[in-house]
Write a protein that holds these residues in place. Structure first.
Motif, PDB file in Angstrom:
ATOM      1  N   ASP A 155      -7.590  -5.337  -7.388  1.00 37.41           N
ATOM      2  CA  ASP A 155      -8.266  -6.617  -7.243  1.00 37.41           C
ATOM      3  C   ASP A 155      -7.403  -7.550  -6.400  1.00 37.41           C
ATOM      4  O   ASP A 155      -6.399  -7.121  -5.815  1.00 37.41           O
ATOM      5  CB  ASP A 155      -8.611  -7.223  -8.607  1.00 37.41           C
ATOM      6  CG  ASP A 155      -7.369  -7.501  -9.469  1.00 37.41           C
ATOM      7  OD1 ASP A 155      -6.272  -7.690  -8.901  1.00 37.41           O
ATOM      8  OD2 ASP A 155      -7.498  -7.535 -10.699  1.00 37.41           O
ATOM      9  N   ALA A 156      -7.775  -8.828  -6.334  1.00 38.27           N
ATOM     10  CA  ALA A 156      -7.096  -9.772  -5.436  1.00 38.27           C
ATOM     11  C   ALA A 156      -5.635  -9.972  -5.785  1.00 38.27           C
ATOM     12  O   ALA A 156      -4.823 -10.336  -4.921  1.00 38.27           O
ATOM     13  CB  ALA A 156      -7.825 -11.118  -5.453  1.00 38.27           C
ATOM     14  N   ASP A 157      -5.244  -9.745  -7.039  1.00 39.07           N
ATOM     15  CA  ASP A 157      -3.862  -9.955  -7.454  1.00 39.07           C
ATOM     16  C   ASP A 157      -3.068  -8.662  -7.606  1.00 39.07           C
ATOM     17  O   ASP A 157      -1.970  -8.659  -8.166  1.00 39.07           O
ATOM     18  CB  ASP A 157      -3.825 -10.730  -8.775  1.00 39.07           C
ATOM     19  CG  ASP A 157      -4.129 -12.215  -8.566  1.00 39.07           C
ATOM     20  OD1 ASP A 157      -3.867 -12.720  -7.458  1.00 39.07           O
ATOM     21  OD2 ASP A 157      -4.631 -12.845  -9.497  1.00 39.07           O
ATOM     22  N   THR A 158      -3.609  -7.555  -7.120  1.00 37.81           N
ATOM     23  CA  THR A 158      -2.869  -6.293  -7.167  1.00 37.81           C
ATOM     24  C   THR A 158      -1.619  -6.385  -6.307  1.00 37.81           C
ATOM     25  O   THR A 158      -1.677  -6.827  -5.153  1.00 37.81           O
ATOM     26  CB  THR A 158      -3.753  -5.133  -6.696  1.00 37.81           C
ATOM     27  OG1 THR A 158      -4.840  -4.962  -7.625  1.00 37.81           O
ATOM     28  CG2 THR A 158      -2.975  -3.836  -6.607  1.00 37.81           C
ATOM     29  N   LEU A 159      -0.491  -5.964  -6.857  1.00 39.27           N
ATOM     30  CA  LEU A 159       0.769  -5.959  -6.113  1.00 39.27           C
ATOM     31  C   LEU A 159       0.986  -4.632  -5.395  1.00 39.27           C
ATOM     32  O   LEU A 159       1.400  -4.602  -4.243  1.00 39.27           O
ATOM     33  CB  LEU A 159       1.943  -6.218  -7.068  1.00 39.27           C
ATOM     34  CG  LEU A 159       1.973  -7.565  -7.786  1.00 39.27           C
ATOM     35  CD1 LEU A 159       3.118  -7.613  -8.775  1.00 39.27           C
ATOM     36  CD2 LEU A 159       2.104  -8.692  -6.777  1.00 39.27           C
ATOM     37  N   VAL A 160       0.726  -3.525  -6.094  1.00 42.56           N
ATOM     38  CA  VAL A 160       0.915  -2.190  -5.514  1.00 42.56           C
ATOM     39  C   VAL A 160      -0.406  -1.437  -5.619  1.00 42.56           C
ATOM     40  O   VAL A 160      -0.936  -1.250  -6.716  1.00 42.56           O
ATOM     41  CB  VAL A 160       2.028  -1.409  -6.236  1.00 42.56           C
ATOM     42  CG1 VAL A 160       2.213  -0.039  -5.577  1.00 42.56           C
ATOM     43  CG2 VAL A 160       3.334  -2.181  -6.212  1.00 42.56           C
ATOM     44  N   ARG A 161      -0.924  -1.007  -4.479  1.00 39.57           N
ATOM     45  CA  ARG A 161      -2.205  -0.305  -4.422  1.00 39.57           C
ATOM     46  C   ARG A 161      -1.950   1.116  -3.938  1.00 39.57           C
ATOM     47  O   ARG A 161      -1.569   1.327  -2.776  1.00 39.57           O
ATOM     48  CB  ARG A 161      -3.148  -1.034  -3.465  1.00 39.57           C
ATOM     49  CG  ARG A 161      -4.585  -0.531  -3.447  1.00 39.57           C
ATOM     50  CD  ARG A 161      -5.394  -1.390  -2.504  1.00 39.57           C
ATOM     51  NE  ARG A 161      -6.814  -1.178  -2.621  1.00 39.57           N
ATOM     52  CZ  ARG A 161      -7.612  -0.837  -1.592  1.00 39.57           C
ATOM     53  NH1 ARG A 161      -7.094  -0.663  -0.388  1.00 39.57           N
ATOM     54  NH2 ARG A 161      -8.903  -0.688  -1.771  1.00 39.57           N
ATOM     55  N   VAL A 214       7.382   1.972   5.552  1.00 35.80           N
ATOM     56  CA  VAL A 214       8.308   2.962   5.003  1.00 35.80           C
ATOM     57  C   VAL A 214       7.627   4.318   5.076  1.00 35.80           C
ATOM     58  O   VAL A 214       6.496   4.476   4.599  1.00 35.80           O
ATOM     59  CB  VAL A 214       8.699   2.633   3.545  1.00 35.80           C
ATOM     60  CG1 VAL A 214       9.643   3.701   2.997  1.00 35.80           C
ATOM     61  CG2 VAL A 214       9.336   1.255   3.454  1.00 35.80           C
ATOM     62  N   VAL A 215       8.295   5.288   5.692  1.00 39.48           N
ATOM     63  CA  VAL A 215       7.772   6.650   5.805  1.00 39.48           C
ATOM     64  C   VAL A 215       8.660   7.548   4.963  1.00 39.48           C
ATOM     65  O   VAL A 215       9.891   7.499   5.079  1.00 39.48           O
ATOM     66  CB  VAL A 215       7.765   7.127   7.273  1.00 39.48           C
ATOM     67  CG1 VAL A 215       7.255   8.562   7.371  1.00 39.48           C
ATOM     68  CG2 VAL A 215       6.916   6.209   8.124  1.00 39.48           C
ATOM     69  N   CYS A 271       3.306  -4.582   3.066  1.00 43.01           N
ATOM     70  CA  CYS A 271       4.099  -3.385   3.355  1.00 43.01           C
ATOM     71  C   CYS A 271       3.204  -2.164   3.185  1.00 43.01           C
ATOM     72  O   CYS A 271       2.315  -2.154   2.327  1.00 43.01           O
ATOM     73  CB  CYS A 271       5.299  -3.310   2.398  1.00 43.01           C
ATOM     74  SG  CYS A 271       6.300  -1.813   2.575  1.00 43.01           S
ATOM     75  N   VAL A 272       3.438  -1.145   3.999  1.00 45.14           N
ATOM     76  CA  VAL A 272       2.709   0.123   3.875  1.00 45.14           C
ATOM     77  C   VAL A 272       3.731   1.246   3.752  1.00 45.14           C
ATOM     78  O   VAL A 272       4.622   1.387   4.597  1.00 45.14           O
ATOM     79  CB  VAL A 272       1.786   0.382   5.073  1.00 45.14           C
ATOM     80  CG1 VAL A 272       1.099   1.743   4.936  1.00 45.14           C
ATOM     81  CG2 VAL A 272       0.746  -0.720   5.207  1.00 45.14           C
ATOM     82  N   ALA A 306       0.853  -1.188   0.000  1.00 46.11           N
ATOM     83  CA  ALA A 306       0.000   0.000   0.000  1.00 46.11           C
ATOM     84  C   ALA A 306       0.888   1.236   0.000  1.00 46.11           C
ATOM     85  O   ALA A 306       1.827   1.328   0.797  1.00 46.11           O
ATOM     86  CB  ALA A 306      -0.908   0.009   1.224  1.00 46.11           C
ATOM     87  N   VAL A 307       0.606   2.164  -0.887  1.00 53.40           N
ATOM     88  CA  VAL A 307       1.307   3.449  -0.930  1.00 53.40           C
ATOM     89  C   VAL A 307       0.252   4.522  -0.736  1.00 53.40           C
ATOM     90  O   VAL A 307      -0.635   4.698  -1.577  1.00 53.40           O
ATOM     91  CB  VAL A 307       2.047   3.660  -2.263  1.00 53.40           C
ATOM     92  CG1 VAL A 307       2.786   4.999  -2.247  1.00 53.40           C
ATOM     93  CG2 VAL A 307       3.019   2.518  -2.525  1.00 53.40           C
ATOM     94  N   THR A 308       0.296   5.227   0.391  1.00 54.41           N
ATOM     95  CA  THR A 308      -0.749   6.207   0.680  1.00 54.41           C
ATOM     96  C   THR A 308      -0.363   7.583   0.159  1.00 54.41           C
ATOM     97  O   THR A 308       0.804   7.973   0.168  1.00 54.41           O
ATOM     98  CB  THR A 308      -1.038   6.309   2.189  1.00 54.41           C
ATOM     99  OG1 THR A 308       0.082   6.911   2.857  1.00 54.41           O
ATOM    100  CG2 THR A 308      -1.298   4.940   2.780  1.00 54.41           C
ATOM    101  N   GLN A 309      -1.381   8.303  -0.308  1.00 57.12           N
ATOM    102  CA  GLN A 309      -1.237   9.677  -0.780  1.00 57.12           C
ATOM    103  C   GLN A 309      -2.296  10.529  -0.087  1.00 57.12           C
ATOM    104  O   GLN A 309      -3.408  10.068   0.148  1.00 57.12           O
ATOM    105  CB  GLN A 309      -1.428   9.755  -2.291  1.00 57.12           C
ATOM    106  CG  GLN A 309      -0.358   9.046  -3.103  1.00 57.12           C
ATOM    107  CD  GLN A 309       0.995   9.691  -2.956  1.00 57.12           C
ATOM    108  OE1 GLN A 309       1.100  10.909  -2.791  1.00 57.12           O
ATOM    109  NE2 GLN A 309       2.040   8.880  -2.995  1.00 57.12           N
TER     110      GLN A 309
END
Length: 575
Positions: free
Chosen positions: A109-115, A170-171, A137-138, A71-74
């Motif tokens: 979807d279920a196979d997403t690597l990077v969201r 990771v921040v 990982c987040v 997960a990569v948050t914005q």
């Protein structure tokens, strides 16, 4: 995940190389090694160094993303969409292997690597799955913004690192107090490693112009500076930061006669299609007029010049009146740094700040955390519902102002959402509070919704709750106030403002098509985008009543006149 699923995810073909021109590429091997060796990592680097798009690729190269998503948050939706699109292009990702997830639009979807998702969306997911088991990982990007969502998310991740030995955090940001973040994620007394990526892709010269009049002079000076750059400087597009949507629209009006200039607005209320226009080629020199939505994570192609008013709307909570306001204030030095970096993403650039140099030196280094200037009743509700215990014991990086929790508890008690308990949390959610916690809105707005159901007028109250959650769509442009008042007079109802709002909604909802609604908005001096946001929020609230509260038996919209007394009582229950 099953062994077969892990193997299938590992076999998804992706291109993970890092462009040599990006400064972060020079530290690629070091960063990947740190990702393999440490569960918490802080990475800083100037805007334009390539952190946002390259770190997910490095995590994949380090072996992450196989047992769960990265997960990569914005902080903002436009950034989440643009980052996902750019990352998918760079990795040549098939299908939804790299996808964005924002409100009303989840492409994963279920196979997403990077969201790539907004921090608010991930936080809402944590309410349903406190251990975030879908994720390997987040990455918390743009952590310097220190919004309420980011601070809650950081506290959750700090706790999760102790519960989930497989999770990595990771921040990252261009301008954070790295040592504080490293100490916050310390393990066994050792702070998290800090990797500072020096330099940006291209140099940026920073100039200062004092607009003189600190109240409205910035808009006049911004327009004058844009005209000068357009006529005197060589090719290259321009990004101009202004504090409000109204400033943007006024600046666009003043620039309408500039030959060869294509002026595009960019702010949060624009729908995604209109936001994406700033990334497409334009006829002539492109001038993007933006709020701080363009401050982080997005790269508008061709930007060479930045004009920065140095201002933004900052949310402030007035404890005495229990109201939140949005005054225009000078932004921090960290935000100024982020904005200047927009000029150095794709070529050497120039940033012109519309403030005196000594004014910049007097500004705070970092933006004050939102939790220190907000109503924390919603945070208290979320903490109790998510089983986080008393929020006063939550590991906040910066606790809220003195007395904030006391006032939040008082408000929630008045709403009937909490009751005292002898347990460690000191308060527990009542059944009504549990229902409020599942609604995606401010607790007071949620209480209005529930009161509307109890009073037998859920449709009307849902409309009003959505209206109270967005900016009033009724416009009064300078010089056209009388015309706007006349056009909007057809909606006035003798029973008062709430009945007037319902009359307006009924007229808008009766329009048979999108084009008809746009014509309706123009004829009555209404912001069409605000009307659409109102409709979107209303739809979300209604869907939440049906799905989150499991109320599928809500009655159909009544055909007769609404019970205005019941509607007023429902609104007063929450307000």
């Amino acid at each position: 995940r099953s062994a077969a699923a892990v193997e299938r995810r590992a076999a998804i073909p992706l291109r993970l190389d890092t462009p040599a021109a990006l400064p972060v590429g020079e530290r690629r091997d070091e960063i990947i090694a740190a990702m393999r060796a440490h569960r918490a990592l802080v990475i800083t680097g100037e805007t334009g160094s390539g952190k946002t798009t390259q770190l997910p690729k490095m995590l994949l190269a380090a072996g992450r993303g196989r047992r769960g998503m990265i997960a990569v948050t914005q902080p903002r939706r436009v950034a989440a969409v643009s980052v996902a699109r750019r990352l998918a292009e760079e990795t040549a990702a098939p299908g939804a292997a790299v996808a964005h997830a924002i409100r009303f639009d989840d492409r994963s979807d279920a196979d997403t690597l990077v969201r790539i998702c907004t921090d608010g969306l991930l936080l809402a997911e944590a309410g349903r799955d406190p251990d975030l088991l879908r994720y390997d990982c987040v990455v918390v990007d743009e952590a310097h913004e220190r919004s309420l969502n980011i601070d809650v998310l950081l506290g959750l991740l700090r706790r999760l690192l102790a519960r989930r030995p497989d999770l990595q955090v990771v921040v990252t940001s261009a301008s954070i107090d790295a040592e504080r973040f490293a100490a916050y994620f310390a393990r066994d007394g050792e702070p998290a490693p800090v990797i500072a990526v020096s330099g940006r892709a291209h140099p940026v010269d920073v100039l200062h112009r004092d607009p003189g009049d600190s109240d409205v002079g910035f808009l006049r000076e911004a327009v004058r500076t844009l005209r000068e750059l357009h006529t005197q400087e060589p090719a290259g597009d321009i990004l101009c930061f202004l504090p409000t949507e109204r400033d943007i629209l006024e600046a666009r009006r003043r620039l309408a006669d500039a030959p060869g200039m294509s002026v595009l607005p960019l702010y949060g209320r624009l729908n995604p299609r209109e936001q994406q226009r700033v990334f497409a080629p334009a006829r002539g020199r492109k001038v993007v007029l933006a709020t701080n939505i363009a401050e982080t994570s997005i790269t508008v192609p061709g930007i060479r010049y930045v004009v920065d008013a140095g201002l933004a709307r900052i949310k402030r909570y007035a404890a005495a009146s229990r109201t939140e306001r949005l005054p225009i204030e000078p932004v921090s030095q960290a935000s100024l740094l982020q904005r200047a970096g927009r000029a150095g993403r794709v070529m050497p650039g120039i940033c012109i700040r519309l403030c005196a140099e000594e004014d910049v030196a007097a500004r705070p280094a970092f933006t004050e955390p939102e939790i220190r200037r907000s109503n924390v009743a919603g945070v208290l509700l979320h903490c109790l519902d998510a089983g986080l215990g008393d929020p006063e014991d939550f590991p906040w990086m910066d606790p809220p102002a003195a007395g904030a929790w006391t006032q939040a508890r008082a408000l929630l008690r008045e709403l009937g959402a909490i009751a005292p308990t002898a347990g460690a949390a000191r308060h527990r959610l009542t059944p009504l509070g549990q229902r409020l916690a599942r609604l995606p809105c401010d607790p007071q707005i949620g209480r209005v919704l529930l009161a509307g159901i109890e009073a037998g007028c859920p449709h009307e109250v849902c409309t009003l709750a959505a209206f109270l959650s967005v900016i009033d769509p009724r416009l009064r442009p300078p010089g056209e106030e009388a015309a706007a008042d006349t056009a909007q007079a057809v909606f006035l109802h003798e029973a008062g403002d709430l009945a007037t709002v319902l009359t307006l909604w009924q007229a808008f909802a009766a329009c048979p098509s999108g084009n008809a609604r746009a014509r309706f908005a123009k004829a009555h001096y209404l912001g069409y985008r605000r009307l659409r946001e109102w409709a979107d929020v209303r739809h979300q609230l209604w869907r939440s009543l049906r799905e989150d509260l499991r109320l599928p038996g809500l009655p159909p919209a009544p055909a007769d006149e609404p019970d205005l007394d019941a509607i007023h009582r429902a609104v007063l229950t929450g307000m």
